[in-house]
Design a protein around this motif. Structure first.
Motif, PDB file in Angstrom:
ATOM      1  N   LYS A 186      25.359 -70.134  -4.249  1.00 28.94           N
ATOM      2  CA  LYS A 186      24.042 -70.766  -4.316  1.00 28.94           C
ATOM      3  C   LYS A 186      24.190 -72.265  -4.554  1.00 28.94           C
ATOM      4  CE  LYS A 186      19.590 -70.421  -6.746  1.00 28.94           C
ATOM      5  NZ  LYS A 186      18.828 -69.680  -7.787  1.00 28.94           N
ATOM      6  N   ILE A 187      23.439 -73.040  -3.783  1.00 30.10           N
ATOM      7  CA  ILE A 187      23.479 -74.490  -3.918  1.00 30.10           C
ATOM      8  C   ILE A 187      22.070 -75.034  -4.172  1.00 30.10           C
ATOM      9  CG2 ILE A 187      23.226 -74.917  -1.415  1.00 30.10           C
ATOM     10  CD1 ILE A 187      25.161 -77.312  -1.802  1.00 30.10           C
ATOM     11  N   VAL A 188      21.993 -76.050  -5.011  1.00 32.93           N
ATOM     12  CA  VAL A 188      20.715 -76.718  -5.293  1.00 32.93           C
ATOM     13  C   VAL A 188      20.781 -78.135  -4.726  1.00 32.93           C
ATOM     14  CG1 VAL A 188      20.068 -75.373  -7.315  1.00 32.93           C
ATOM     15  CG2 VAL A 188      21.574 -77.343  -7.603  1.00 32.93           C
ATOM     16  N   LEU A 189      19.643 -78.623  -4.243  1.00 36.70           N
ATOM     17  CA  LEU A 189      19.601 -79.931  -3.603  1.00 36.70           C
ATOM     18  C   LEU A 189      18.159 -80.399  -3.471  1.00 36.70           C
ATOM     19  CD1 LEU A 189      18.651 -78.577  -0.777  1.00 36.70           C
ATOM     20  CD2 LEU A 189      21.076 -78.495  -0.272  1.00 36.70           C
ATOM     21  N   GLN A 190      17.978 -81.582  -2.945  1.00 37.88           N
ATOM     22  CA  GLN A 190      16.636 -82.128  -2.766  1.00 37.88           C
ATOM     23  C   GLN A 190      16.103 -81.768  -1.390  1.00 37.88           C
ATOM     24  OE1 GLN A 190      16.351 -86.348  -3.355  1.00 37.88           O
ATOM     25  NE2 GLN A 190      14.125 -86.362  -3.274  1.00 37.88           N
ATOM     26  N   ARG A 191      14.852 -81.352  -1.360  1.00 37.13           N
ATOM     27  CA  ARG A 191      14.197 -80.942  -0.126  1.00 37.13           C
ATOM     28  C   ARG A 191      14.080 -82.104   0.857  1.00 37.13           C
ATOM     29  NH1 ARG A 191      10.219 -79.312  -2.480  1.00 37.13           N
ATOM     30  NH2 ARG A 191      10.698 -77.090  -2.592  1.00 37.13           N
ATOM     31  N   GLY A 192      14.323 -81.813   2.144  1.00 40.91           N
ATOM     32  CA  GLY A 192      14.140 -82.807   3.192  1.00 40.91           C
ATOM     33  C   GLY A 192      15.290 -83.770   3.379  1.00 40.91           C
ATOM     34  N   THR A 193      16.422 -83.526   2.711  1.00 40.63           N
ATOM     35  CA  THR A 193      17.561 -84.438   2.781  1.00 40.63           C
ATOM     36  C   THR A 193      18.617 -83.948   3.764  1.00 40.63           C
ATOM     37  OG1 THR A 193      18.674 -83.290   0.970  1.00 40.63           O
ATOM     38  CG2 THR A 193      17.225 -85.133   0.379  1.00 40.63           C
ATOM     39  N   VAL A 194      19.592 -84.806   4.041  1.00 41.40           N
ATOM     40  CA  VAL A 194      20.719 -84.417   4.880  1.00 41.40           C
ATOM     41  C   VAL A 194      21.513 -83.299   4.214  1.00 41.40           C
ATOM     42  CG1 VAL A 194      22.892 -85.195   5.903  1.00 41.40           C
ATOM     43  CG2 VAL A 194      20.854 -86.644   6.043  1.00 41.40           C
ATOM     44  N   SER A 195      21.556 -83.294   2.872  1.00 42.52           N
ATOM     45  CA  SER A 195      22.236 -82.206   2.160  1.00 42.52           C
ATOM     46  C   SER A 195      21.633 -80.855   2.536  1.00 42.52           C
ATOM     47  CB  SER A 195      22.134 -82.406   0.643  1.00 42.52           C
ATOM     48  OG  SER A 195      22.934 -83.474   0.213  1.00 42.52           O
ATOM     49  N   LYS A 211      25.579 -65.428   3.432  1.00 43.01           N
ATOM     50  CA  LYS A 211      24.900 -66.684   3.713  1.00 43.01           C
ATOM     51  C   LYS A 211      24.806 -67.514   2.433  1.00 43.01           C
ATOM     52  CE  LYS A 211      24.126 -65.586   7.983  1.00 43.01           C
ATOM     53  NZ  LYS A 211      24.853 -66.276   9.090  1.00 43.01           N
ATOM     54  N   ILE A 212      24.581 -68.799   2.594  1.00 42.68           N
ATOM     55  CA  ILE A 212      24.421 -69.685   1.445  1.00 42.68           C
ATOM     56  C   ILE A 212      22.989 -69.563   0.929  1.00 42.68           C
ATOM     57  CG2 ILE A 212      24.511 -72.066   0.607  1.00 42.68           C
ATOM     58  CD1 ILE A 212      26.437 -72.673   2.934  1.00 42.68           C
ATOM     59  N   ALA A 213      22.851 -69.334  -0.360  1.00 42.71           N
ATOM     60  CA  ALA A 213      21.523 -69.324  -0.986  1.00 42.71           C
ATOM     61  C   ALA A 213      21.165 -70.778  -1.291  1.00 42.71           C
ATOM     62  CB  ALA A 213      21.539 -68.494  -2.255  1.00 42.71           C
ATOM     63  N   ILE A 214      20.105 -71.255  -0.661  1.00 42.46           N
ATOM     64  CA  ILE A 214      19.722 -72.665  -0.785  1.00 42.46           C
ATOM     65  C   ILE A 214      18.432 -72.761  -1.582  1.00 42.46           C
ATOM     66  CG2 ILE A 214      19.120 -74.757   0.465  1.00 42.46           C
ATOM     67  CD1 ILE A 214      20.601 -73.484   2.917  1.00 42.46           C
ATOM     68  N   GLU A 215      18.485 -73.519  -2.696  1.00 40.65           N
ATOM     69  CA  GLU A 215      17.284 -73.720  -3.506  1.00 40.65           C
ATOM     70  C   GLU A 215      16.938 -75.218  -3.501  1.00 40.65           C
ATOM     71  OE1 GLU A 215      15.345 -72.557  -7.858  1.00 40.65           O
ATOM     72  OE2 GLU A 215      17.505 -72.266  -7.520  1.00 40.65           O
ATOM     73  N   PRO A 216      15.902 -75.590  -2.737  1.00 39.43           N
ATOM     74  CA  PRO A 216      15.521 -77.007  -2.675  1.00 39.43           C
ATOM     75  C   PRO A 216      14.507 -77.384  -3.745  1.00 39.43           C
ATOM     76  CG  PRO A 216      14.311 -75.775  -1.022  1.00 39.43           C
ATOM     77  CD  PRO A 216      15.160 -74.768  -1.767  1.00 39.43           C
ATOM     78  N   PHE A 217      14.569 -78.643  -4.167  1.00 38.58           N
ATOM     79  CA  PHE A 217      13.654 -79.163  -5.178  1.00 38.58           C
ATOM     80  C   PHE A 217      12.991 -80.440  -4.666  1.00 38.58           C
ATOM     81  CE2 PHE A 217      16.536 -76.511  -7.552  1.00 38.58           C
ATOM     82  CZ  PHE A 217      15.749 -75.949  -8.555  1.00 38.58           C
ATOM     83  N   ASP A 218      11.910 -80.841  -5.332  1.00 43.69           N
ATOM     84  CA  ASP A 218      11.203 -82.053  -4.942  1.00 43.69           C
ATOM     85  C   ASP A 218      12.044 -83.303  -5.174  1.00 43.69           C
ATOM     86  OD1 ASP A 218       8.947 -80.748  -4.077  1.00 43.69           O
ATOM     87  OD2 ASP A 218       7.838 -81.027  -5.951  1.00 43.69           O
ATOM     88  N   ASN A 219      12.898 -83.286  -6.195  1.00 41.12           N
ATOM     89  CA  ASN A 219      13.768 -84.442  -6.430  1.00 41.12           C
ATOM     90  C   ASN A 219      15.128 -83.994  -6.938  1.00 41.12           C
ATOM     91  OD1 ASN A 219      13.801 -84.496  -9.467  1.00 41.12           O
ATOM     92  ND2 ASN A 219      11.609 -84.880  -9.198  1.00 41.12           N
TER      93      ASN A 219
END
Length: 318
Positions: A186-195, A211-219
């Motif tokens: 699981k990976i955490v990152l900012q929503r809408g980014t290249v990451s 699959k990679i569990a992706i948890e996006p955040f506002d910042n």
């Protein structure tokens, strides 16, 4: 979210100056218009000397004296709030230096990253300056996830180069060295980014059931908090941001970088496609502060000289 400005005291002075200007204008109207032309010419010459590139800006912006900047002000060290609540960082410092060349204030207004281009399109902002990677998709208004056209796109004035990094809790890298090592994690990152784009693309390559569990955040700060609390295996952000988090979070005890940065690409100031005069004025101002040494001073101040550029470029992203 409530808008904020990098130059609150300057903005206040500008408002007082505007009141004074109105009063002077009123007095001139009462005494006749002959002297107005003479006074305005003198003021114009003084302004041009103080701000050599002012005449390159659109008249509407010169008249306002302000460029409204859409920015996600939670991305240290690029832009963030210091302990006093002031907006600081690489972008605000560059904007202030450019403002001296152009004779305007750059007023930073807070917004979530994935809404900045929409805000630009709706004219809420004049530009977006927020560690935004210049990509062909953004230039052409393409949703990188669906491949569909979602807008007219934007032009970029490129001013820095950065790659994307992965970081984990310190002493617990879980064997993660490359993006392929994230399969099943699981990976955490900012929503809408290249990451986020990279994580989605890598996940499609992972074996079924891993699959990679992706948890996006506002910042990015929210993502860091989640990882710090043990809610994910890794985080990802642009290299300067990840390196700053590793250095400062928990006094350097919370995180560590893993592997090498990838996808090195330019950061760009986003400008609406129909604002070519503004775009070209920004490029001229960037080139000016590169030439006069102010740019290098800012890069050294924030420890990011590796990402410095030799000249401003328009739409250099691929």
């Amino acid at each position: 979210m409530t808008a904020s400005s990098t130059r609150r005291t300057t903005a206040a002075r500008s408002r007082l100056a505007a009141v004074g200007a109105i009063a002077v204008a009123g007095a001139l109207m009462l005494t006749g218009c002959g002297d107005q032309t003479k006074d305005n010419g003198s003021d114009s010459e003084t302004a041009t000397a103080a701000a050599p590139l002012a005449d390159k800006l659109p008249k509407s912006i010169r008249d306002k004296g302000v460029i409204k900047v859409g920015s996600d002000i939670a991305y240290a060290p690029v832009e963030f709030k210091d302990s006093s609540g002031k907006t600081v960082g690489i972008d605000p410092d560059l904007a202030a230096a450019m403002g001296k060349q152009l004779g305007v204030d750059f007023q930073f207004e807070n917004g979530t990253f994935d809404t900045l281009i929409t805000g630009l399109r709706s004219k809420r902002y004049d530009i977006a300056m927020s560690a935004m990677t210049d990509t062909k998709d953004r230039q052409e208004g393409i949703d990188s996830d669906t491949g569909k056209k979602v807008g007219e796109g934007v032009d970029f004035v490129d001013y820095f180069t950065a790659g994307v990094s992965i970081y984990t809790k310190k002493g617990d890298d879980q064997g993660i060295k490359t993006w392929s090592d994230l399969c099943g994690k699981k990976i955490v990152l900012q929503r809408g980014t290249v990451s986020e784009d990279l994580a989605k693309a890598e996940s499609k390559k992972c074996p079924s059931g891993k699959k990679i569990a992706i948890e996006p955040f506002d910042n990015d700060q929210q993502a860091q908090t989640r990882l710090r609390a043990g809610g994910a295996d890794a985080g990802s952000s642009d290299f300067p941001v990840a390196a700053y988090a590793v250095k400062t979070s928990g006094g350097g005890k919370d995180f560590q970088l893993v592997g090498e940065q990838v996808e090195a690409a330019p950061y760009g100031i986003a400008v609406a496609k129909n604002q070519t005069q503004l775009r070209d004025a920004l490029k001229a101002a960037l080139d000016a502060i590169i030439d006069n040494g102010e740019y290098d001073k800012i890069m050294k101040k924030w420890g990011v000289t590796d990402g410095a550029v030799k000249e401003a470029t328009i739409n250099g992203g691929k």
